[in-house]
Design an enzyme around this catalytic site. Structure first.
Site, PDB file in Angstrom:
ATOM      1  CB  SER A 162      -1.098   0.017   1.169  1.00  0.00           C
ATOM      2  OG  SER A 162      -1.785   0.748   1.196  1.00  0.00           O
TER       3      SER A 162
ATOM      4  CG  ASP B 234      -4.937  -2.454   1.155  1.00  0.00           C
ATOM      5  OD1 ASP B 234      -4.026  -2.178   1.444  1.00  0.00           O
ATOM      6  OD2 ASP B 234      -5.020  -2.289   2.310  1.00  0.00           O
TER       7      ASP B 234
END
Length: 292
Positions: A53, A182
């Site tokens: 991320s 994610d």
């Protein structure tokens, strides 16, 4: 003394190698910049970087050859201007309010991660992994296969965009025959992919710890984001119990939210003690190697 020890080890021709993992945590991950400055100040260049991320976003800039100070200056310039920040976010928006109002569906604030990177990334970041000066491993979640997916070759933008595709906030990224979301859903602190790649594995954990103060009911948005943070913290805690990295640093940034990007200056100041902690820890590891 620490820097001298490191330079002595270099002259001996047997410098321990260092790899660093930069974890996910939204705006809190801006403190990764302070950790990278610590490496620069010690004259240590990692042999490989792993990022999830926001860790992948910042890791890509460092892997491209930018220094920690370069990244600090860029972040302060790019994120402090509210009007410019909002203008870029609006350009990256793929959701439309009309979809919600007239069709009763859709997310009016959904962002395209690849457009975000095009708008916010420094120009120094190349288009392909192979053009980076330091190897980079980017961790995302394969939505349909329900598993971790590690990328280190090919187009860089889609890989990082997939790694940061927070559900409900950034749309999934099509990558080959996969849809990526994610990376924090499966591996919020990806130091485990580095154990066979360096002598010393460093991990920077920015998953949020417990909140103090009087408990108040969370909003629906806070519940959604908070649930993801709790899950990521639980995953990281269990990983560390099973096999910790050689150096684990947890900067004191729990008080910041994942969307507090405009507080970049405060986040970087809060990370100063962690930068010093990391320098001491790396120096101790190198001095131990000198004694062996």
């Amino acid at each position: 003394m620490g820097a001298d020890a490191i330079m002595l080890r270099r002259r001996s021709g047997s410098t321990p190698t260092v790899a660093i993992a930069l974890g996910g945590g939204g705006a809190r991950g801006l403190c990764h910049i302070a950790a990278l400055e610590a490496l620069d100040e010690l004259g240590v260049r990692p042999t490989v970087i792993a990022g999830t991320s926001i860790g992948a976003v910042i890791g890509a800039g460092y892997a491209a050859g930018m220094s920690g100070k370069d990244l600090r200056a860029y972040a302060l310039s790019a994120l402090r201007n509210r009007s410019e920040l909002m203008r870029k976010l609006m350009r990256a928006r793929v959701g439309r309010f009309s979809d919600l109002v007239f069709r009763g569906r859709g997310n009016p604030v959904l962002l395209d991660g690849e457009i975000c990177l095009d708008l916010f990334w420094p120009t120094e970041v190349p288009d392909f992994f192979e053009e980076l000066s330091t190897p980079l491993l980017v961790i995302a979640t394969d939505f349909h296969r329900r598993c971790e997916f590690v990328m280190s070759r090919g187009p860089l933008g889609p890989a990082v965009a997939g790694s940061m595709a927070i559900p409900g906030w950034i749309r999934p990224v099509a990558y080959e025959d996969r849809f990526l979301i994610d990376g924090g859903a499966v591996n919020p602190l990806p130091y485990d992919v580095l154990f066979d790649r360096a002598d010393i594995v460093v991990a920077i954990d920015v998953t949020a710890g417990p909140r103090g103060g009087t408990p108040v009911p969370p909003s629906p948005f806070q519940s959604m984001i908070g649930a993801a943070q709790i899950m990521q913290a639980a995953i990281t805690t269990q990983k560390v119990k099973t096999r910790p990295p050689d150096i684990l640093v947890r900067p004191g940034v729990d008080q910041f939210g994942i969307l507090d990007f405009r507080r970049v200056g405060q986040i970087l100041r809060a990370a100063e003690p962690a930068r010093d902690e990391l320098k001491r820890a790396i120096t101790a590891q190198f001095e131990a190697a000198l004694r062996d």
